[in-house]
Design a protein around this motif. Structure first.
Motif, PDB file in Angstrom:
ATOM      1  N   SER A  67       0.863  -1.174   0.000  1.00  0.00           N
ATOM      2  CA  SER A  67       0.000   0.000   0.000  1.00  0.00           C
ATOM      3  C   SER A  67       0.899   1.222   0.000  1.00  0.00           C
ATOM      4  O   SER A  67       2.046   1.168   0.436  1.00  0.00           O
ATOM      5  N   VAL A  68       0.380   2.331  -0.514  1.00  0.00           N
ATOM      6  CA  VAL A  68       1.180   3.550  -0.648  1.00  0.00           C
ATOM      7  C   VAL A  68       0.373   4.732  -0.157  1.00  0.00           C
ATOM      8  O   VAL A  68      -0.815   4.868  -0.462  1.00  0.00           O
ATOM      9  N   ASN A  69       1.015   5.565   0.623  1.00  0.00           N
ATOM     10  CA  ASN A  69       0.374   6.816   1.021  1.00  0.00           C
ATOM     11  C   ASN A  69       1.378   7.940   0.878  1.00  0.00           C
ATOM     12  O   ASN A  69       2.584   7.729   0.939  1.00  0.00           O
ATOM     13  N   GLY A  70       0.871   9.134   0.644  1.00  0.00           N
ATOM     14  CA  GLY A  70       1.732  10.286   0.458  1.00  0.00           C
ATOM     15  C   GLY A  70       1.782  11.137   1.709  1.00  0.00           C
ATOM     16  O   GLY A  70       0.829  11.209   2.476  1.00  0.00           O
ATOM     17  N   GLN A  71       2.925  11.776   1.914  1.00  0.00           N
ATOM     18  CA  GLN A  71       3.062  12.681   3.054  1.00  0.00           C
ATOM     19  C   GLN A  71       4.058  13.753   2.672  1.00  0.00           C
ATOM     20  O   GLN A  71       5.163  13.450   2.233  1.00  0.00           O
ATOM     21  N   GLY A  72       3.690  14.989   2.794  1.00  0.00           N
ATOM     22  CA  GLY A  72       4.640  16.061   2.511  1.00  0.00           C
ATOM     23  C   GLY A  72       4.664  16.465   1.058  1.00  0.00           C
ATOM     24  O   GLY A  72       3.632  16.633   0.420  1.00  0.00           O
ATOM     25  N   MET A  73       5.854  16.554   0.493  1.00  0.00           N
ATOM     26  CA  MET A  73       6.079  17.211  -0.789  1.00  0.00           C
ATOM     27  C   MET A  73       5.916  16.260  -1.972  1.00  0.00           C
ATOM     28  O   MET A  73       6.880  15.913  -2.642  1.00  0.00           O
ATOM     29  N   LEU A  74       4.717  15.804  -2.258  1.00  0.00           N
ATOM     30  CA  LEU A  74       4.508  14.931  -3.401  1.00  0.00           C
ATOM     31  C   LEU A  74       4.047  15.728  -4.614  1.00  0.00           C
ATOM     32  O   LEU A  74       3.226  16.629  -4.512  1.00  0.00           O
ATOM     33  N   ASN A  75       4.584  15.358  -5.783  1.00  0.00           N
ATOM     34  CA  ASN A  75       4.193  16.031  -7.020  1.00  0.00           C
ATOM     35  C   ASN A  75       2.996  15.362  -7.664  1.00  0.00           C
ATOM     36  O   ASN A  75       2.211  15.990  -8.358  1.00  0.00           O
ATOM     37  N   LEU A  76       2.850  14.047  -7.465  1.00  0.00           N
ATOM     38  CA  LEU A  76       1.771  13.268  -8.052  1.00  0.00           C
ATOM     39  C   LEU A  76       1.070  12.490  -6.954  1.00  0.00           C
ATOM     40  O   LEU A  76       1.673  12.175  -5.927  1.00  0.00           O
ATOM     41  N   PRO A  77      -0.210  12.143  -7.132  1.00  0.00           N
ATOM     42  CA  PRO A  77      -0.895  11.372  -6.099  1.00  0.00           C
ATOM     43  C   PRO A  77      -0.279  10.000  -5.924  1.00  0.00           C
ATOM     44  O   PRO A  77       0.185   9.374  -6.887  1.00  0.00           O
ATOM     45  N   ALA A  78      -0.252   9.530  -4.683  1.00  0.00           N
ATOM     46  CA  ALA A  78       0.302   8.210  -4.410  1.00  0.00           C
ATOM     47  C   ALA A  78      -0.438   7.132  -5.183  1.00  0.00           C
ATOM     48  O   ALA A  78       0.115   6.062  -5.476  1.00  0.00           O
ATOM     49  N   GLU A  79      -1.690   7.408  -5.561  1.00  0.00           N
ATOM     50  CA  GLU A  79      -2.486   6.436  -6.308  1.00  0.00           C
ATOM     51  C   GLU A  79      -1.902   6.141  -7.686  1.00  0.00           C
ATOM     52  O   GLU A  79      -2.297   5.184  -8.350  1.00  0.00           O
ATOM     53  N   SER A  80      -0.958   6.969  -8.152  1.00  0.00           N
ATOM     54  CA  SER A  80      -0.363   6.740  -9.469  1.00  0.00           C
ATOM     55  C   SER A  80       0.702   5.648  -9.440  1.00  0.00           C
ATOM     56  O   SER A  80       1.232   5.269 -10.483  1.00  0.00           O
ATOM     57  N   ILE A  81       1.027   5.135  -8.254  1.00  0.00           N
ATOM     58  CA  ILE A  81       2.059   4.100  -8.119  1.00  0.00           C
ATOM     59  C   ILE A  81       1.405   2.725  -8.212  1.00  0.00           C
ATOM     60  O   ILE A  81       0.372   2.476  -7.574  1.00  0.00           O
ATOM     61  N   PRO A  82       1.975   1.789  -8.979  1.00  0.00           N
ATOM     62  CA  PRO A  82       1.375   0.461  -9.107  1.00  0.00           C
ATOM     63  C   PRO A  82       1.402  -0.302  -7.789  1.00  0.00           C
ATOM     64  O   PRO A  82       2.357  -0.191  -7.010  1.00  0.00           O
ATOM     65  N   LEU A  83       0.358  -1.080  -7.562  1.00  0.00           N
ATOM     66  CA  LEU A  83       0.246  -1.870  -6.332  1.00  0.00           C
ATOM     67  C   LEU A  83       0.282  -3.369  -6.644  1.00  0.00           C
ATOM     68  O   LEU A  83      -0.266  -4.177  -5.901  1.00  0.00           O
ATOM     69  N   ASP A  84       0.954  -3.710  -7.750  1.00  0.00           N
ATOM     70  CA  ASP A  84       1.044  -5.117  -8.129  1.00  0.00           C
ATOM     71  C   ASP A  84       2.510  -5.535  -8.185  1.00  0.00           C
ATOM     72  O   ASP A  84       3.382  -4.863  -7.617  1.00  0.00           O
ATOM     73  N   SER A  85       2.790  -6.623  -8.889  1.00  0.00           N
ATOM     74  CA  SER A  85       4.138  -7.175  -8.915  1.00  0.00           C
ATOM     75  C   SER A  85       5.137  -6.286  -9.647  1.00  0.00           C
ATOM     76  O   SER A  85       6.348  -6.544  -9.600  1.00  0.00           O
ATOM     77  N   THR A  86       4.659  -5.243 -10.338  1.00  0.00           N
ATOM     78  CA  THR A  86       5.577  -4.319 -11.009  1.00  0.00           C
ATOM     79  C   THR A  86       6.135  -3.254 -10.060  1.00  0.00           C
ATOM     80  O   THR A  86       7.079  -2.555 -10.415  1.00  0.00           O
ATOM     81  N   ASN A  87       5.547  -3.144  -8.876  1.00  0.00           N
ATOM     82  CA  ASN A  87       6.067  -2.205  -7.884  1.00  0.00           C
ATOM     83  C   ASN A  87       7.474  -2.636  -7.485  1.00  0.00           C
ATOM     84  O   ASN A  87       7.724  -3.796  -7.165  1.00  0.00           O
ATOM     85  N   LEU A  88       8.420  -1.698  -7.497  1.00  0.00           N
ATOM     86  CA  LEU A  88       9.817  -2.045  -7.274  1.00  0.00           C
ATOM     87  C   LEU A  88      10.056  -2.608  -5.873  1.00  0.00           C
ATOM     88  O   LEU A  88      10.894  -3.508  -5.690  1.00  0.00           O
ATOM     89  N   ALA A  89       9.334  -2.104  -4.875  1.00  0.00           N
ATOM     90  CA  ALA A  89       9.485  -2.634  -3.519  1.00  0.00           C
ATOM     91  C   ALA A  89       8.971  -4.070  -3.431  1.00  0.00           C
ATOM     92  O   ALA A  89       9.562  -4.915  -2.746  1.00  0.00           O
ATOM     93  N   VAL A  90       7.883  -4.360  -4.134  1.00  0.00           N
ATOM     94  CA  VAL A  90       7.355  -5.726  -4.169  1.00  0.00           C
ATOM     95  C   VAL A  90       8.360  -6.659  -4.842  1.00  0.00           C
ATOM     96  O   VAL A  90       8.607  -7.775  -4.394  1.00  0.00           O
ATOM     97  N   ARG A  91       8.951  -6.178  -5.939  1.00  0.00           N
ATOM     98  CA  ARG A  91       9.971  -6.985  -6.623  1.00  0.00           C
ATOM     99  C   ARG A  91      11.163  -7.251  -5.705  1.00  0.00           C
ATOM    100  O   ARG A  91      11.714  -8.360  -5.678  1.00  0.00           O
ATOM    101  N   ALA A  92      11.568  -6.233  -4.930  1.00  0.00           N
ATOM    102  CA  ALA A  92      12.690  -6.404  -4.006  1.00  0.00           C
ATOM    103  C   ALA A  92      12.363  -7.458  -2.956  1.00  0.00           C
ATOM    104  O   ALA A  92      13.183  -8.352  -2.678  1.00  0.00           O
ATOM    105  N   ALA A  93      11.170  -7.365  -2.368  1.00  0.00           N
ATOM    106  CA  ALA A  93      10.769  -8.351  -1.364  1.00  0.00           C
ATOM    107  C   ALA A  93      10.705  -9.751  -1.968  1.00  0.00           C
ATOM    108  O   ALA A  93      11.078 -10.742  -1.326  1.00  0.00           O
ATOM    109  N   GLY A  94      10.252  -9.832  -3.221  1.00  0.00           N
ATOM    110  CA  GLY A  94      10.173 -11.122  -3.889  1.00  0.00           C
ATOM    111  C   GLY A  94      11.533 -11.749  -4.096  1.00  0.00           C
ATOM    112  O   GLY A  94      11.712 -12.970  -3.911  1.00  0.00           O
ATOM    113  N   LEU A  95      12.521 -10.945  -4.489  1.00  0.00           N
ATOM    114  CA  LEU A  95      13.874 -11.465  -4.662  1.00  0.00           C
ATOM    115  C   LEU A  95      14.422 -12.009  -3.353  1.00  0.00           C
ATOM    116  O   LEU A  95      15.045 -13.080  -3.315  1.00  0.00           O
TER     117      LEU A  95
END
Length: 323
Positions: A67-95
C-alpha cells in the motif's frame, strides 16, 4: 548467486520500519546506446535528506502486498504508483523471499516523500528499504553488501539507496565506490507537478545525439575535481562542475524546466541542474541559511520548493525496529 539463508524469527518482530534516502546526481555522464540496450554511465550520487519510509509487517502465508500513502512534498498522487508485482518494492521483497526459505508473507506500507518519477530515485529508495526491512523481519541474515548484490537486479539506484552518502557509479551505474564527503552541501529542490519517464528521457537523448551527429565517449568518466570539491564542502567551486547529460533531453520533453532554471539563477542559486532523468531541479546554495532564503524566493514565484542537504545516510532501521 547468493545462497539462501535459514530464516530465524526468534526475535518475534511482527513489523519493521526502514527509511531510505532520495538522491541527486551531482554529475552524470551518459555513454552511447549499447547493443544490450543499456547506456554506460559515470555518475556521482549524493544521498539527500528526503526519505522514503517502508513498514514491513508479517502476514500469514507467503503473499507480498503493498500500500502507498503520500506525506509532505509529493508532485503526483500516491495512487499513481502500481500496487502489483511491477512495484519495485514488491519486486525487491520477492527477490529476498526466494532466498529466504521458511519466511512469512509480508505487507509493505510505503510512505512517499521523494517526488514520483522525479529523477531522485524514490522507487529505488522504496526497494532498498523493503530489502532491509524484510531481511530484518525474516531474520534472513544478509549483510548490507549482500543485499546490495541482490539489489543490482532492480536497477542502478537501488544499491546506492542502501549505501547512502556519496558514491561514484560506473558501468550502468551499479558499480559503486564510496567517496569521502562529510561536509554538508545544501540544495533547494523544485518539484514539478508531473513526472518524466526515465526510458523516454534516455530515448530522447539518443535521438538528440543522432540528430546533431554528436560523438560520445563509450566509457564516460567523472572529473575528479567534482569529488575534491565535495570532499572539501566547497559549494562555490563545485557549482560550475554540476553536469547532467540527460538534462538536454529532459528540457526538450518539458520546456518549462528551462524557465525554472532561469528563475533559480535569478534568485541567487550558485547553480541549478535537472536531477537524474528529471523533472525535479536541484539548486546548489552556499549554506543552510542561503537555502532557506532561496526556498522562500522560489515559493514566492509559485514554485514547489524544498530545502535538503547531503550526504545523508543510506537505508536504516527505525530505532523501534532495531531490536
Amino acid at each position: 548467486m547468493i545462497p539462501g539463508r535459514t530464516v530465524d524469527l526468534r526475535s518475534g518482530a511482527s513489523s519493521v520500519r526502514v527509511r531510505a534516502p532520495g538522491k541527486i546526481n551531482v554529475a552524470l555522464r551518459v555513454g552511447p546506446l549499447r547493443e544490450d540496450g543499456y547506456h554506460g554511465l559515470a555518475s556521482v550520487f549524493l544521498a539527500v535528506s528526503l526519505f522514503e519510509e517502508v513498514t514491513a509487517t508479517a502476514t500469514p502465508g507467503e503473499a507480498i502486498s503493498v500500500s502507498v500513502n503520500g506525506q509532505g512534498m509529493l508532485n503526483l498522487p500516491a495512487e499513481s504508483i502500481p500496487l502489483d508485482s511491477t512495484n519495485l518494492a514488491v519486486r525487491a521483497a520477492g527477490l529476498l523471499a526466494d532466498l529466504s526459505p521458511g519466511r512469512s508473507g509480508v505487507h509493505l506500507d510505503i510512505t512517499k516523500r521523494v517526488p514520483i518519477a522525479g529523477g531522485m530515485g524514490g522507487g529505488s529508495a522504496d526497494a532498498a528499504a523493503a530489502l532491509l526491512a524484510c531481511d530484518a523481519l525474516w531474520g534472513s541474515g544478509f549483510s548490507r553488501d549482500e543485499l546490495a548484490r541482490i539489489a543490482v537486479d532492480l536497477g542502478a539506484d537501488v544499491p546506492f539507496a542502501l549505501l547512502g552518502g556519496t558514491a561514484v557509479g560506473l558501468g550502468v551505474g551499479d558499480r559503486l565506490t564510496s567517496a569521502i564527503s562529510k561536509t554538508p552541501l545544501h540544495f533547494v529542490l523544485v518539484i514539478s507537478e508531473y513526472g518524466l519517464s526515465t526510458p523516454e528521457v534516455y530515448r530522447t537523448l539518443d535521438e538528440i545525439r543522432l540528430r546533431n551527429g554528436t560523438e560520445v565517449d563509450p566509457q564516460p568518466a567523472i572529473d575528479p575535481a567534482v569529488l575534491g570539491h565535495m570532499r572539501a564542502g566547497d559549494a562555490a567551486a563545485l557549482a560550475p562542475l554540476l553536469h547532467n547529460d540527460l538534462q538536454e533531453a529532459a528540457l526538450e520533453l518539458a520546456p518549462g524546466l528551462r524557465d525554472i532554471l532561469g528563475t533559480g539563477s535569478d534568485a541567487g542559486a550558485l547553480a541549478g541542474i535537472v536531477s537524474g532523468s528529471g523533472p525535479t531541479i536541484a539548486f546548489l546554495t552556499r549554506s543552510s541559511g542561503h537555502a532557506a532564503q532561496l526556498q522562500s524566493l522560489l515559493e514566492a514565484e509559485g514554485l514547489h520548493a524544498r530545502s535538503v542537504h547531503g550526504p545523508a545516510h543510506g537505508a536504516r532501521l527505525a530505532p523501534e525496529s532495531a531490536g
